[in-house]
Structure formats: structure tokens, C-alpha cells
Motif scaffolding. Structure first.
Motif: not given
Length: 333
Positions: A121-129, A175-182, A189-193, A198-202
Motif C-alpha cells: 500500500x505504501x509503495x502504491x501511494x509513492x508511485x501514484x504520486x 530512478x537511478x537511486x532506486x535501480x540498485x539491487x537491494x 520498509x520495516x527497518x528504515x524510514x 521511499x526509495x525501497x517502495x519506489x
């Protein structure tokens, strides 16, 4: 020593003070020209206002459709009536009851309780915005392209073009920052804020969207339709205020997206003062008096406020449940 997070209540008070200060500066500069800003109460005026209000309402519906499309692409399905209700509730919270927790957080919190899948759900709101970061600058650049005269307005042209290009650059950076493998989405999402959440969700969302070209195209198309509806509402509001012909469709096509982009910055409450000041900067070179430019910004705010009142019942249902404190602000336009 880690930096201390600012007190949310202090930030809210500061933003409120900035809003009042910006509006005071703008209003005092109008002087005795309020008569220019207040249109005659004719049937034509009310017709334009009614149209602007209807388009603003339709914009919320399209926003909910965009959110539904993102959720579908991520494999999480929810009844559209529920999503629309949550969107109106978020609008009410963000515009009528400005607080330290944005309307996006309310949507994340309540739909997460419904579905039991908070990370998605969090990821959906991030991408929608985040679609606004693509759609708004493209519309501005199209407006500047189809009307060459808008490229020769000095600071107004440079600022609109600069905001559009900077937004696109920022989108590429994200997009570049979130393109890395993780690691998996849930762990991130549980361990970071903040930014890392944001980048994990994206990243999670983009990995799904690149495999779903059909839903992705629908999301982008809905995003364009939503923003064009808002520009149409602004055009009708301009007609209701009898703005000069210089503030026509192509001018609003170029400048309204820049205003929408800038007004979401966490500077003031609901963009008050920022939005009106930008309309003065963009529209004065087109022959629009300062008073009418400010009136346009305030009218668009009031239209949004009226539409947000529709969300009062939806907000009241379940209001005693404490929303998740992330994200603190609405994410993007």
C-alpha cells in the motif's frame, strides 16, 4: 551525533506563520484594487464557477482511478468505492484539517488495515504520486512549445522551464537511486524510514511496472487526464474572474503545472502564499493584474477546499484509529 528530527508541531506552526506572512505581503500589495479581483455576480460567472468546481471534483475521482491502477499493477486489488472514500478522506485531512500527518498517510494507514499489506500500500501511494513528477513537467514543456510567445516572458518563462527540467532530473535521480539491487520490500520498509523507505517502495513498484506495460500505460494516461482536468478547472476559474485573454489555455497549460509542482513543497499550509505569488509572477507578464492573479490562486484553493469537505464523513469513520506516522507529508503532486 545524529541530527534530531524537528518537532512536528513546531514545523506546523512555522508553516502556518509563513502562509500568513506570504498572504499578507501579497494582499497589502494589492492596495485598493480588490474591485478588479471580484467579478460581477452574473449567471455566466456562476456557470464558470460551477464548471470549475465540477472539474475539481472529477479530479479527485481520477486520482482515485490512478491509485487503483497502481494497486492493480502491484497485484493488490481493492474496491474502487473504498479507494475513492479514502482519497476524499485524505483530501479532507490535508486541506481542511492541516496537521503534521498528511492525507497520504491516512490513506496508507487505513488501506493497510483493510488489506493487511502495508508495504505494498505504501509503495502504491509513492508511485501514484510519483507520476506527477513525469506528467507535470511534460505538460509545461508542451505548453511552452506550442506557444512560442510564452518562451519570451523573462523570469516567468525561465522559472516554468526550470521547474519542469529540475523535476525531470529529480525523477531520473530517483530512478537511478532506486535501480540498485537491494533486500526485499518488507525488510527495507520495516527497518528504515524517510528517504530509504521511499526509495525501497519506489524500487519495488518499478520492478513490477516494467513487467506490466499495459497497466503502466494506463497509470500514465490517467495521470495526464487528472492534471489536464486540473488545468481545465483553472481555466474555468480564470474565466469566472474575467482574466485577460493572455491567460488562455496554452498559458495555463505551461504555468499551472509549475504552480502545482511548487505548491507541494513543505513551506506553507496547502501552498497558501506560494501558489498566489507564483501566479503573480507567471501571469503579470501576460497582462493579468496582480489582484486577479492572487484571486485566481485563492479561488483554486477555495474550490479544492469545498471539494475536500465531501471527505468529512469518510474521514470521521474510523478517525479514532491512529494513522501510521509515515509519511508525514503528502508525497508529491
Amino acid at each position: 551525533m545524529p541530527l534530531r528530527r524537528p518537532n512536528p508541531q513546531v514545523v506546523l506552526v512555522a508553516r502556518l506563520a509563513i502562509s500568513v506572512a506570504l498572504l499578507w505581503v501579497l494582499v497589502t500589495k494589492i492596495g485598493t484594487n480588490w474591485s478588479e479581483a471580484i467579478p460581477d455576480p452574473t449567471a455566466k460567472t456562476f456557470a464558470w464557477l460551477g464548471g470549475a468546481l465540477a472539474l475539481t471534483l472529477l479530479g479527485v475521482v481520477l486520482s482515485a482511478l490512478r491509485w487503483a491502477a497502481v494497486l492493480d499493477a502491484l497485484g493488490l486489488h481493492a474496491p474502487f468505492r473504498r479507494l475513492l472514500s479514502l482519497y476524499f478522506a485524505g483530501q479532507f485531512m490535508g486541506n481542511v484539517l492541516p496537521s503534521t500527518i498528511g492525507g497520504d498517510a491516512l490513506r496508507v494507514s487505513r488501506l493497510s488495515k483493510d488489506t493487511g499489506d502495508g508495504p505494498t500500500v505504501f509503495a502504491s501511494v509513492v508511485l501514484e504520486r510519483l507520476t506527477g513528477w513525469l506528467v507535470l513537467p511534460v505538460i509545461t514543456l508542451v505548453g511552452l512549445l506550442v506557444n512560442p510567445g510564452l518562451r519570451d516572458l523573462g523570469r516567468a518563462s525561465k522559472l516554468a522551464g526550470g521547474v519542469a527540467l529540475a523535476t525531470l532530473v529529480l525523477l531520473v535521480v530517483v530512478l537511478v537511486l532506486t535501480g540498485r539491487q537491494g533486500r526485499g520490500l518488507e525488510g527495507r520498509l520495516e527497518q528504515h524510514d524517510g528517504w530509504r523507505r521511499f526509495t525501497a517502495a519506489t524500487r519495488y513498484g518499478i520492478q513490477h511496472l516494467v513487467r506490466e506495460p499495459g497497466p503502466t500505460a494506463r497509470i500514465v494516461a490517467t495521470g495526464f487526464a487528472y492534471q489536464l482536468i486540473l488545468i481545465g478547472s483553472a481555466l474555468m476559474a480564470a474565466r469566472a474572474l474575467n482574466l485577460p485573454s493572455g491567460a488562455g489555455p496554452t498559458a495555463l497549460l505551461a504555468f499551472v503545472p509549475a504552480v502545482l509542482t511548487a505548491q507541494v513543497l513543505p513551506i506553507s499550509i496547502s501552498g497558501l502564499g506560494v501558489r498566489e505569488g507564483l501566479f503573480v509572477l507567471f501571469l503579470q507578464p501576460l497582462g493579468v493584474p496582480r489582484s486577479q492573479a492572487i484571486a485566481l490562486g485563492l479561488l483554486l484553493y477555495l474550490l479544492n477546499l469545498v471539494v475536500s469537505l465531501v471527505g468529512a464523513p469518510a474521514f470521521a469513520v474510523g478517525h479514532s484509529k491512529r494513522p501510521t506516522p509515515e509519511p508525514e507529508e503528502d508525497l508529491v503532486a
